[in-house]
Scaffold this active site. Structure first.
Site, PDB file in Angstrom:
ATOM      1  N   GLU A   1     -36.412 -71.138  48.869  1.00 60.69           N
ATOM      2  CA  GLU A   1     -35.084 -71.377  49.452  1.00 60.69           C
ATOM      3  C   GLU A   1     -34.021 -71.758  48.422  1.00 60.69           C
ATOM      4  O   GLU A   1     -33.467 -72.863  48.466  1.00 60.69           O
ATOM      5  CB  GLU A   1     -35.170 -72.455  50.540  1.00 60.69           C
TER       6      GLU A   1
ATOM      7  N   GLU B   1     -42.582 -69.698  56.015  1.00 59.34           N
ATOM      8  CA  GLU B   1     -42.318 -70.934  56.760  1.00 59.34           C
ATOM      9  C   GLU B   1     -41.751 -70.588  58.117  1.00 59.34           C
ATOM     10  O   GLU B   1     -40.844 -69.758  58.234  1.00 59.34           O
ATOM     11  CB  GLU B   1     -41.264 -71.821  56.070  1.00 59.34           C
TER      12      GLU B   1
HETATM   13  C1  NOJ Z   1     -37.433 -75.543  54.589  1.00 60.00           C
HETATM   14  C2  NOJ Z   1     -37.951 -76.166  53.337  1.00 60.00           C
HETATM   15  O1  NOJ Z   1     -38.481 -75.208  52.469  1.00 60.00           O
HETATM   16  C3  NOJ Z   1     -38.952 -77.281  53.595  1.00 60.00           C
HETATM   17  O2  NOJ Z   1     -39.116 -77.990  52.399  1.00 60.00           O
HETATM   18  C4  NOJ Z   1     -38.482 -78.141  54.740  1.00 60.00           C
HETATM   19  O3  NOJ Z   1     -39.253 -79.296  54.902  1.00 60.00           O
HETATM   20  C5  NOJ Z   1     -38.482 -77.300  55.984  1.00 60.00           C
HETATM   21  N1  NOJ Z   1     -37.513 -76.241  55.813  1.00 60.00           N
HETATM   22  C6  NOJ Z   1     -38.157 -78.056  57.291  1.00 60.00           C
HETATM   23  O4  NOJ Z   1     -36.836 -78.420  57.317  1.00 60.00           O
END
Ligand code: NOJ
Length: 467
Positions: free
Chosen positions: A170, A367
């Site tokens: 991200e 994710e």
């Molecule tokens: C995206 C992120 O990569 C991760 O680190 C985070 O905890 C999650 N979203 C949940 O918000």
């Protein structure tokens, strides 16, 4: 892409700073999040108490993580995505390698493999080494070499066993969100979540350097004839235009798509940058120039697979006061997930878009998950009831499989997250786990979503079994 089966992997994901703890153990150096939480105390400004990743959920301790691997087996996971702490491997970010850190990860990989779980390794999940961050982090062009050299150390150490590497996690959220919140807090601004166009313009070269570092790392991977695949995990937000009868809103949504989605997607698959987003950034920062030689490097090194981090669509309208005129609307759902409105069909449509606009690359959902607050974390005897999370996971897994049936080359689905953990600026106040963690005792308790996911995986394993 030698050595990777086309099997679909059911998994779960995590990140070093959010789970490991042991911030000063085992020769680990500091990362920018150690500074954000311990010195600048940014979580305290948000949740009222100082939360850090100093202990987190203690997975740096082998006795702890072996128990955790036991839970992964119970769940039936095929794969586990985790990230490496760059300063646990290189305490200063460059130079001296910390043998203890390398051994820790090497053993963890062995322990996962011994349990029949495929490791997916993210090289960078926001924990930039503190000293190098003070030297500019991704703003410093030397970051391209720092990162590629760090990746080379990892390939040497783990490349004989790991077949899935993810360069960065991200980038947009790291550079255009978290770092800007920290900057606003440092400056004592009353609305730390409000960014300016000037700030977006200023961050643009950092994003460019990161994309170059990604390309150079892919090149290094290929130069070595490394087996397996290398990809990048992007935060993808399908944009929805609010009040679309207003042309300014349509334009703001298109620009948001350009900035967040098309910029990194075009870069890693087409070797181009979207002109609309780049022009908007350059209007704010005339020093942001993109040399053709850099684009040639990016073009020469596309990734093998795309990691999709999907939580929700972005609801966008125009706001002259927002960064580049963009305003993202609050979550309209009655029952609110922390990371935006729950729209599984938006994940399906996004996957179809990737199939059609980017040449149907191999995709891994790296994710997907949700947290809804205390109302969805209800203890009931031995069980913790989280029906909304369970429902979220089921519907998004189904949307993923539907896209796969429609020809998208999807190789896996990872839930964020297996365990409750350190949720960045919100510290420990936002739970995303399928397993509840008592942050004082480190006790783990599977939630309802754990059992839902276990059944779902078991059913799909049965369906996929030969004969
Ligand atoms: C995206 C992120 O990569 C991760 O680190 C985070 O905890 C999650 N979203 C949940 O918000």
């Amino acid at each position: 892409m030698a050595g990777v089966a086309k099997q679909f992997l059911w998994g779960a994901a995590s990140a070093a700073y959010q789970v490991e703890g042991g911030w000063q153990d085992g020769g680990r150096g500091l990362c920018k999040w150690d500074i954000y939480t311990n010195e600048e105390r940014i979580t305290e400004k948000v949740v009222g108490v100082q939360h850090t990743g100093n202990v987190a959920i203690n997975t740096q301790d082998r006795a702890q993580y072996l128990k955790d691997i036991g839970l992964m087996r119970d769940l039936g996971l095929d794969a586990y995505r985790f990230s490496l702490s760059w300063p646990r491997i290189l305490p200063e970010g460059t130079g001296q390698v910390n043998g203890e850190g390398v051994d820790y990860y090497s053993r963890f990989v062995d322990d996962l493999l011994a349990a029949g779980i495929t490791p997916l390794v993210t090289l960078y999940h926001w924990d930039f080494p503190a000293g190098l961050f003070a030297d500019g982090g991704w703003h410093n062009r030397a970051s391209i070499d720092w990162f590629r050299d760090y990746a080379a150390v990892v390939f040497d150490a783990l490349g004989d066993r790991v077949r899935h590497f993810i360069t960065m996690n991200e980038p947009f959220i790291d550079i255009f969100y978290m770092d800007l919140i920290a900057e606003n807090m440092r400056a004592g601004r009353s609305e730390p979540y409000r960014f300016t166009s000037e700030q977006y313009g200023r961050q643009a070269p950092a994003m460019h350097n990161l994309l170059l570092a990604n390309a150079e790392t892919v090149a290094e991977f290929r130069r070595r004839g490394q087996e397996g695949m290398i990809g990048i995990a992007l935060p993808l937000y399908p944009t929805v235009t609010l009040d679309p009868e207003k042309p300014a809103n349509v334009a703001a949504a298109k620009l948001t798509d350009g900035l967040i989605n098309r910029w990194p997607l075009d870069a890693v698959f087409k070797g181009t940058y979207p002109q609309d987003a780049i022009a908007a950034l350059q209007a704010e920062n005339p020093d942001f120039v993109v040399p053709e030689a850099d684009m040639a490097t990016i073009r020469a090194n596309p990734v093998d697979f795309l990691g999709v981090n999907f939580y929700s669509p972005a609801l966008v309208r125009h706001d002259p006061a927002g960064p580049l005129g963009i305003d993202r609307d609050a979550n309209p759902d009655a029952i609110k997930s922390f990371n935006g409105p729950v729209r599984p069909e938006a994940l399906h449509d996004l996957l179809i878009r990737i199939r059609d606009e980017f040449g149907n690359p191999p995709v891994m959902i790296t994710e997907n998950g949700a947290g809804f607050g205390d109302g969805d974390e209800v203890r009931d005897g031995d069980l913790i009831r989280d029906p909304h999370r369970a429902d979220y996971i089921r519907r998004h897994a189904e949307a993923t499989l539907r896209a796969r049936q429609e020809g998208c080359d999807i190789r896996g689905y990872m839930v964020w997250s297996l365990f409750d953990n350190f949720e960045w600026i919100q510290g420990y106040t936002r739970r995303f786990g399928m397993v509840h963690v008592d942050f004082d005792t480190q006790e783990r308790t599977p939630k309802q979503s754990f059992f839902l996911y276990r059944d779902l995986i078991a059913r799909h394993h049965r369906d996929a079994a030969p004969g």
